[in-house]
Scaffold this motif. Structure first.
Motif, mmCIF file in Angstrom:
data_model
loop_
_atom_site.group_PDB
_atom_site.id
_atom_site.type_symbol
_atom_site.label_atom_id
_atom_site.label_comp_id
_atom_site.label_asym_id
_atom_site.label_seq_id
_atom_site.Cartn_x
_atom_site.Cartn_y
_atom_site.Cartn_z
ATOM 1 N N ASP A 69 39.019 48.914 40.790
ATOM 2 C CA ASP A 69 38.946 49.225 42.217
ATOM 3 C C ASP A 69 39.467 48.041 43.020
ATOM 4 O O ASP A 69 38.732 47.137 43.394
ATOM 5 N N ASN A 70 40.793 48.036 43.236
ATOM 6 C CA ASN A 70 41.418 46.983 44.030
ATOM 7 C C ASN A 70 41.148 45.599 43.431
ATOM 8 O O ASN A 70 40.833 44.643 44.145
ATOM 9 N N CYS A 71 41.278 45.506 42.108
ATOM 10 C CA CYS A 71 40.965 44.259 41.389
ATOM 11 C C CYS A 71 42.004 43.182 41.694
ATOM 12 O O CYS A 71 43.198 43.379 41.425
ATOM 13 N N PRO A 72 41.582 42.033 42.195
ATOM 14 C CA PRO A 72 42.553 40.964 42.479
ATOM 15 C C PRO A 72 42.857 40.133 41.244
ATOM 16 O O PRO A 72 41.956 39.721 40.510
ATOM 17 N N VAL A 73 44.132 39.887 40.983
ATOM 18 C CA VAL A 73 44.540 38.979 39.912
ATOM 19 C C VAL A 73 45.653 38.091 40.451
ATOM 20 O O VAL A 73 46.464 38.521 41.266
ATOM 21 N N PRO A 74 45.722 36.845 40.003
ATOM 22 C CA PRO A 74 46.796 35.957 40.464
ATOM 23 C C PRO A 74 48.126 36.326 39.821
ATOM 24 O O PRO A 74 48.168 37.039 38.808
ATOM 25 N N ALA A 75 49.199 35.833 40.380
ATOM 26 C CA ALA A 75 50.524 36.097 39.810
ATOM 27 C C ALA A 75 50.612 35.604 38.370
ATOM 28 O O ALA A 75 51.309 36.195 37.535
ATOM 29 N N ALA A 76 49.873 34.537 38.039
ATOM 30 C CA ALA A 76 49.897 33.981 36.686
ATOM 31 C C ALA A 76 49.222 34.884 35.662
ATOM 32 O O ALA A 76 49.313 34.621 34.457
ATOM 33 N N ALA A 77 48.570 35.955 36.118
ATOM 34 C CA ALA A 77 47.928 36.892 35.187
ATOM 35 C C ALA A 77 48.928 37.842 34.549
ATOM 36 O O ALA A 77 48.607 38.495 33.551
ATOM 37 N N MET A 78 50.150 37.920 35.103
ATOM 38 C CA MET A 78 51.147 38.815 34.527
ATOM 39 C C MET A 78 51.579 38.302 33.159
ATOM 40 O O MET A 78 51.832 37.123 32.975
ATOM 41 N N LEU A 79 51.658 39.239 32.202
ATOM 42 C CA LEU A 79 52.025 38.905 30.827
ATOM 43 C C LEU A 79 53.459 39.360 30.582
ATOM 44 O O LEU A 79 53.756 40.555 30.647
ATOM 45 N N GLY A 80 54.359 38.442 30.320
ATOM 46 C CA GLY A 80 55.749 38.818 30.095
ATOM 47 C C GLY A 80 56.497 39.085 31.388
ATOM 48 O O GLY A 80 56.036 38.773 32.485
ATOM 49 N N ARG A 101 37.000 39.794 32.398
ATOM 50 C CA ARG A 101 35.900 40.746 32.469
ATOM 51 C C ARG A 101 35.120 40.651 33.788
ATOM 52 O O ARG A 101 34.608 41.652 34.287
ATOM 53 N N ASP A 102 35.031 39.433 34.343
ATOM 54 C CA ASP A 102 34.235 39.247 35.560
ATOM 55 C C ASP A 102 35.041 39.424 36.844
ATOM 56 O O ASP A 102 34.592 39.040 37.934
ATOM 57 N N THR A 103 36.228 40.003 36.747
ATOM 58 C CA THR A 103 37.064 40.229 37.936
ATOM 59 C C THR A 103 36.368 41.203 38.890
ATOM 60 O O THR A 103 35.916 42.276 38.474
ATOM 61 N N PRO A 104 36.265 40.880 40.179
ATOM 62 C CA PRO A 104 35.656 41.805 41.141
ATOM 63 C C PRO A 104 36.374 43.159 41.142
ATOM 64 O O PRO A 104 37.609 43.212 41.119
ATOM 65 N N GLY A 105 35.591 44.232 41.140
ATOM 66 C CA GLY A 105 36.159 45.575 41.166
ATOM 67 C C GLY A 105 36.397 46.182 39.800
ATOM 68 O O GLY A 105 36.756 47.361 39.702
ATOM 69 N N LEU A 106 36.202 45.403 38.728
ATOM 70 C CA LEU A 106 36.390 45.918 37.372
ATOM 71 C C LEU A 106 35.068 46.487 36.862
ATOM 72 O O LEU A 106 34.067 45.780 36.777
#
Length: 334
Positions: free
Chosen positions: A179-190, A152-157
Motif C-alpha cells: 500500500d504505497n510502500c516507499p523504497v529508495p532508488a537504491a532498492a532497484m535490482l538490476g 520486511r519492515d517497510t511501511p505499507g507492506l
C-alpha cells in the motif's frame, strides 16, 4: 557441508518445525559456492529428513540470492548475503503472466512507491525482505517491469496468509499487500524495465533444474520406506522404480553443471523429460504403495504430487511445443 547437515539435525530434532534457527547455527545459511552444491545438498536434506518442503525452505533462500542478487550491486549483495529474501512475482487470480500483472512502482523525488498485491510468495513469512516485481513504465503498450528489494519492515507492506496449499511442510507461502510502500532508488535490482525478461523468465527453468534434486531426494527416501515390506509378487515393480530413479539422477546432474558453466539454455527438453519421468515414477510409487498403510510414504507421495502440479499449464505448453516442433520437422521431411 555434510557435517553441517549433521550438526543441524542435532540442533533441530524435529525438522518440520521452524528449521531456520538451527540451520543458521549450523552454517547452512552461509552463501553456497555454486548451483551444483545447492542441488546436491537439497537432495540430501530431503532424503535425510523425509520432508520435501525442507528442500524448498533451504534451497529457496540460496537460489534467490544466487540468481536475483547476481543482477545487483556489490553493496546489495553485501547487505543481503546473510539475510533471507523471497520473490513476489505472481498475483492473485492472474498468476505470473506479464500481460496481467498490475502491481506498479511510481517514481518519487527520492525513489519509488509500490502499490499492488503478490500471491504465493514462497518462504515469504520467514523472509527479511521481498524482491517485488512491479511495472515502472510502458513502451508501445507493453509493460516494463523492474525489481525492488523491499525490506520486511517497510511501511505499507502487509504479509497475510495464503490458503490453498497444505503440503510441503515446513515450507510456507504468503500473500503480500503493498500500500504505497516507499523504497529508495537504491532498492532497484538490476536495470530498470528489464526485470521480467532477464530475471523472472530464466528463473523458472533454474528452479526446475535445481528442484529436480529435491524430487530425487524424495524418490530415494520413498524407496527406503519400502524396506521390510512384503512384496513377493511386486519386487520387479519396485526394481523398476529404483532403475528409473537412477536414470532421473543421471539426467539431472548435467542440468546444474550447465548452470555453473554458463551453458544452460531455457526451454531445455531434458527438463521437460525429467518432469515427465518424475510423474511416471510417482504414479508407480502410488500404485505400489496401495495397501501398505505407511503414513510416511503416503505423505511423501502427496508432497511429490503437489510439487509436480505447480505451474502445470506453462510446463505442459513447453511439452506441447516440443511435440509440435517434432511434427513440423516430420512433415517437412515427407
Amino acid at each position: 557441508m555434510m557435517d553441517r547437515i549433521d550438526s543441524w539435525l542435532r540442533l533441530c530434532p524435529d525438522a518440520a518445525i521452524d528449521p531456520l534457527p538451527g540451520m543458521r547455527k549450523a552454517g547452512l545459511l552461509d552463501p553456497v559456492p555454486d548451483y551444483a552444491t545447492i542441488a546436491r545438498l537439497k537432495a540430501v536434506l530431503v532424503e535425510r529428513t523425509g520432508l520435501l518442503g525442507i528442500g524448498s525452505v533451504w534451497s529457496g533462500r540460496h537460489l534467490v540470492f544466487r540468481h536475483f542478487l547476481g543482477f545487483g550491486t556489490a553493496a546489495q549483495r553485501a547487505e543481503w548475503a546473510a539475510r533471507g529474501l523471497a520473490v513476489g512475482i505472481s498475483e492473485p487470480d492472474v498468476g505470473a503472466h506479464p500481460k496481467r500483472l498490475t502491481t506498479r512502482a511510481d517514481r518519487t523525488d527520492t525513489g519509488f512507491r509500490i502499490t499492488g498485491r503478490k500471491a504465493w510468495v514462497s518462504n515469504g513469512p520467514s523472509a527479511d525482505g521481498i524482491i517485488v516485481f512491479a511495472i515502472t513504465s510502458e513502451v508501445a503498450g507493453r509493460k516494463q517491469y523492474s525489481a525492488f528489494i523491499v525490506p520486511r519492515d517497510t511501511p505499507g507492506l502487509g504479509i497475510g496468509e495464503m490458503p490453498g496449499l497444505h503440503a510441503l511442510r515446513p515450507s510456507q507461502h504468503c500473500l503480500l499487500t503493498l500500500d504505497n510502500c516507499p523504497v529508495p532508488a537504491a532498492a532497484m535490482l538490476g536495470e530498470a524495465g528489464s526485470a521480467y525478461g532477464r530475471m523472472a523468465l530464466p528463473f523458472r527453468d533454474i528452479e526446475d533444474a535445481v528442484g529436480s534434486f529435491g524430487t530425487l531426494g524424495a524418490l530415494r527416501h520413498s524407496i527406503s520406506l519400502f524396506s521390510g515390506a512384503t512384496l513377493p509378487d511386486q519386487a520387479a515393480d519396485l526394481g523398476a522404480i529404483v532403475a528409473l530413479t537412477a536414470v532421473f539422477a543421471a539426467a539431472a546432474e548435467p542440468m546444474v553443471a550447465a548452470l555453473d558453466a554458463g551453458r544452460f539454455r531455457t526451454g531445455n527438453a531434458t527438463l521437460v523429460g525429467l518432469r515427465v519421468l518424475a510423474t511416471d515414477i510417482v504414479h508407480r510409487l502410488r500404485t505400489l504403495s496401495t495397501g501398505l498403510h505407511r503414513d510416511a510414504l503416503i505423505d511423501m507421495i502427496a508432497d511429490l504430487e503437489a510439487t509436480l502440479s505447480v505451474a502445470r499449464g506453462p510446463r505442459m505448453a513447453r511439452q506441447t511445443y516440443l511435440g509440435e516442433a517434432a511434427l513440423h520437422t516430420a512433415s517437412r521431411a515427407e
